[in-house]
Write a protein that holds these residues in place. Structure first.
Motif, short mmCIF file in Angstrom:
data_model
loop_
_atom_site.label_atom_id
_atom_site.label_comp_id
_atom_site.label_asym_id
_atom_site.label_seq_id
_atom_site.Cartn_x
_atom_site.Cartn_y
_atom_site.Cartn_z
N ARG A 136 0.83 -1.22 0.00
CA ARG A 136 0.00 0.00 0.00
C ARG A 136 0.86 1.25 0.00
N PHE A 137 1.88 1.27 0.84
CA PHE A 137 2.73 2.46 0.92
C PHE A 137 3.55 2.65 -0.36
N MET A 138 4.04 1.53 -0.93
CA MET A 138 4.77 1.65 -2.19
C MET A 138 3.86 2.19 -3.28
N GLY A 139 2.63 1.71 -3.29
CA GLY A 139 1.67 2.19 -4.27
C GLY A 139 1.43 3.68 -4.15
N ARG A 140 1.33 4.18 -2.91
CA ARG A 140 1.10 5.61 -2.71
C ARG A 140 2.29 6.44 -3.20
N ALA A 141 3.51 5.95 -2.95
CA ALA A 141 4.69 6.68 -3.40
C ALA A 141 4.73 6.75 -4.93
N PHE A 142 4.49 5.62 -5.58
CA PHE A 142 4.52 5.60 -7.05
C PHE A 142 3.35 6.39 -7.63
N HIS A 143 2.22 6.41 -6.91
CA HIS A 143 1.07 7.18 -7.38
C HIS A 143 1.43 8.66 -7.44
N ARG A 144 2.08 9.16 -6.40
CA ARG A 144 2.43 10.58 -6.39
C ARG A 144 3.52 10.91 -7.42
N LEU A 145 4.36 9.91 -7.71
CA LEU A 145 5.39 10.10 -8.73
C LEU A 145 4.81 9.97 -10.14
N LYS A 146 3.47 9.82 -10.23
CA LYS A 146 2.76 9.72 -11.51
C LYS A 146 3.11 8.45 -12.28
N MET A 147 3.60 7.43 -11.54
CA MET A 147 3.90 6.14 -12.16
C MET A 147 2.71 5.22 -11.89
N GLN A 148 1.62 5.46 -12.65
CA GLN A 148 0.33 4.86 -12.32
C GLN A 148 0.30 3.35 -12.50
N ASP A 149 1.02 2.83 -13.48
CA ASP A 149 1.02 1.37 -13.66
C ASP A 149 1.68 0.68 -12.47
N SER A 150 2.78 1.25 -11.97
CA SER A 150 3.44 0.68 -10.79
C SER A 150 2.53 0.80 -9.57
N ALA A 151 1.87 1.97 -9.44
CA ALA A 151 0.97 2.17 -8.31
C ALA A 151 -0.17 1.15 -8.35
N GLU A 152 -0.74 0.94 -9.53
CA GLU A 152 -1.83 -0.03 -9.66
C GLU A 152 -1.35 -1.43 -9.30
N TYR A 153 -0.15 -1.80 -9.72
CA TYR A 153 0.43 -3.12 -9.41
C TYR A 153 0.49 -3.35 -7.90
N TYR A 154 1.03 -2.36 -7.19
CA TYR A 154 1.19 -2.52 -5.74
C TYR A 154 -0.16 -2.52 -5.01
N PHE A 155 -1.09 -1.66 -5.43
CA PHE A 155 -2.40 -1.63 -4.77
C PHE A 155 -3.19 -2.91 -5.03
N ARG A 156 -3.07 -3.45 -6.24
CA ARG A 156 -3.76 -4.71 -6.54
C ARG A 156 -3.22 -5.85 -5.66
N ASN A 157 -1.90 -5.89 -5.50
CA ASN A 157 -1.30 -6.92 -4.64
C ASN A 157 -1.68 -6.74 -3.18
#
Length: 287
Positions: free
Chosen positions: A213-234
Motif C-alpha cells: 500500500r505504501f509503495m503504491g502511494r509513493a509511485f502514485h504521487r510520482l505519476k507512475m500509475q502502472d506501478s501504483a496499480e500493481y502494488y495496490f492490486r497486490n
C-alpha cells in the motif's frame, strides 16, 4: 498433572495465535476453545484472559469493532483487579487502535500513553516499541509529521536494539510512509524497500500488504500509475486472503484513486461505492 495441563493450554493458545496471524479464523477458534476449557478447569485467570484477548483480536480483525471493544474493556477491568500488567498493556493498546479507527485520535493517544507507562513498569520493551509506533501512526494521521517521525524512530531504535525482526519492518514501513508525507519520496522508497525485504524474509503477509500500500502511494504521487496499480492490486489481494477488513478498505480506496487518474470512471465508481458500503457497515469513519 496440573503443570502439564497448563502447558497444554498455553500451547493451544500459541497455536491459535499463529492461525490468527495467518487469517485461518475457524482453526484459531477451535484451538482457543480447547485452551479455554483447560484454563477453566485449572481456574487459571491469567490464561483465560489471554484467550479472551485473542478472541477480541479476532473480532477486531474481522471488523467487528463493537464486539472487540466490549471484550477489550472487560479484559482491561479484570486484568487491573488481578494486577496483570501485560494483559492491561495489550487491552489498552487495542482500545486505542479502535478509537483511532473511529476518528477519536486524542482518545487513542491517551490510551497509548497509559499503556506506555504500564509497559515501562512491566519492563516490556517490545510493547514500548509498538506503542511508540502506534502513537506515531496517529500523529501522522493528524498531520503532525515531525512528531510522527520522532515516535516511529523511537520504535525503530528499540526494535533494532532488540533485533526484533518480526516488528522492525513494520516500523520501517510507517517511517517510509511519514517520509512520503514529508515529500521525501526517495527516502520513503528506501525505507519501504527495507521493510519489504524484512517482511519477505519472515513470511509476514500482513506486513507485506501494508508495504504494498505504501509503495503504491509513493509511485502514485510520482505519476507512475502502472506501478501504483500493481502494488495496490497486490495489497488488496493479500488483504482479502487474510480477511483483513481494514486493509481491504484502504487498498480499494487507493486503487480507486489510481483508476480515477487513469480515466477509468466506471471502475472507480464500482470500487469506491463498494468500499463506502463496507466502511459504513464496519463503522470505519476514516474510510
Amino acid at each position: 498433572m496440573e503443570k502439564n495441563a497448563a502447558e497444554e493450554a498455553y500451547a493451544c493458545y500459541y497455536i491459535a495465535s499463529n492461525y490468527l496471524s495467518m487469517g485461518q479464523y475457524d482453526t484459531c477458534i477451535k484451538m482457543l476453545d480447547r485452551s479455554e476449557i483447560i484454563f477453566s478447569k485449572l481456574n487459571n485467570i491469567e490464561g483465560l484472559l489471554h484467550v479472551s484477548n485473542a478472541r477480541a483480536n479476532l473480532k477486531y480483525l474481522q471488523g467487528r469493532f463493537d464486539d472487540a471493544l466490549i471484550l477489550f474493556e472487560d479484559n482491561l477491568n479484570k486484568s487491573k483487579k488481578e494486577n496483570l500488567l501485560r494483559i492491561q498493556v495489550s487491552a489498552l493498546s487495542n482500545i486505542g487502535r479502535i478509537n483511532w479507527l473511529r476518528g477519536q485520535k486524542d482518545t487513542a493517544l491517551r490510551y497509548y500513553s497509559e499503556a506506555l507507562q504500564k509497559s515501562d513498569s512491566a519492563r516490556i520493551p517490545f510493547m514500548r516499541g509498538m506503542l511508540h509506533l502506534l502513537a506515531g501512526i496517529v500523529y501522522q494521521d493528524m498531520g503532525y509529521y515531525e512528531l510522527a517521525a520522532s515516535k516511529i524512530l523511537n520504535s525503530i531504535e528499540i526494535f533494532e536494539k532488540m533485533n526484533y525482526l518480526t516488528k522492525l519492518p513494520y516500523a520501517y514501513n510507517y517511517m517510509g510512509s511519514v517520509c512520503f508525507e514529508m515529500q521525501d519520496d526517495e527516502k520513503a522508497i528506501d525505507y519501504l524497500k527495507k521493510a519489504y525485504a524484512g517482511l519477505k524474509r519472515t513470511g509476514d503477509f500482513w506486513g507485506q500488504a501494508i508495504a504494498y500500500r505504501f509503495m503504491g502511494r509513493a509511485f502514485h504521487r510520482l505519476k507512475m500509475q502502472d506501478s501504483a496499480e500493481y502494488y495496490f492490486r497486490n495489497s488488496l489481494k493479500l488483504a482479502r486472503k487474510l480477511n483483513d477488513r481494514s486493509g481491504e478498505l484502504s487498498s480499494m480506496r487507493f486503487l480507486g484513486e489510481v483508476f480515477l487518474d487513469k480515466g477509468k470512471i466506471d471502475s472507480t465508481l464500482v470500487l469506491l461505492n463498494e468500499s463506502l458500503d463496507k466502511s459504513l457497515v464496519l463503522k470505519d469513519s476514516r474510510e
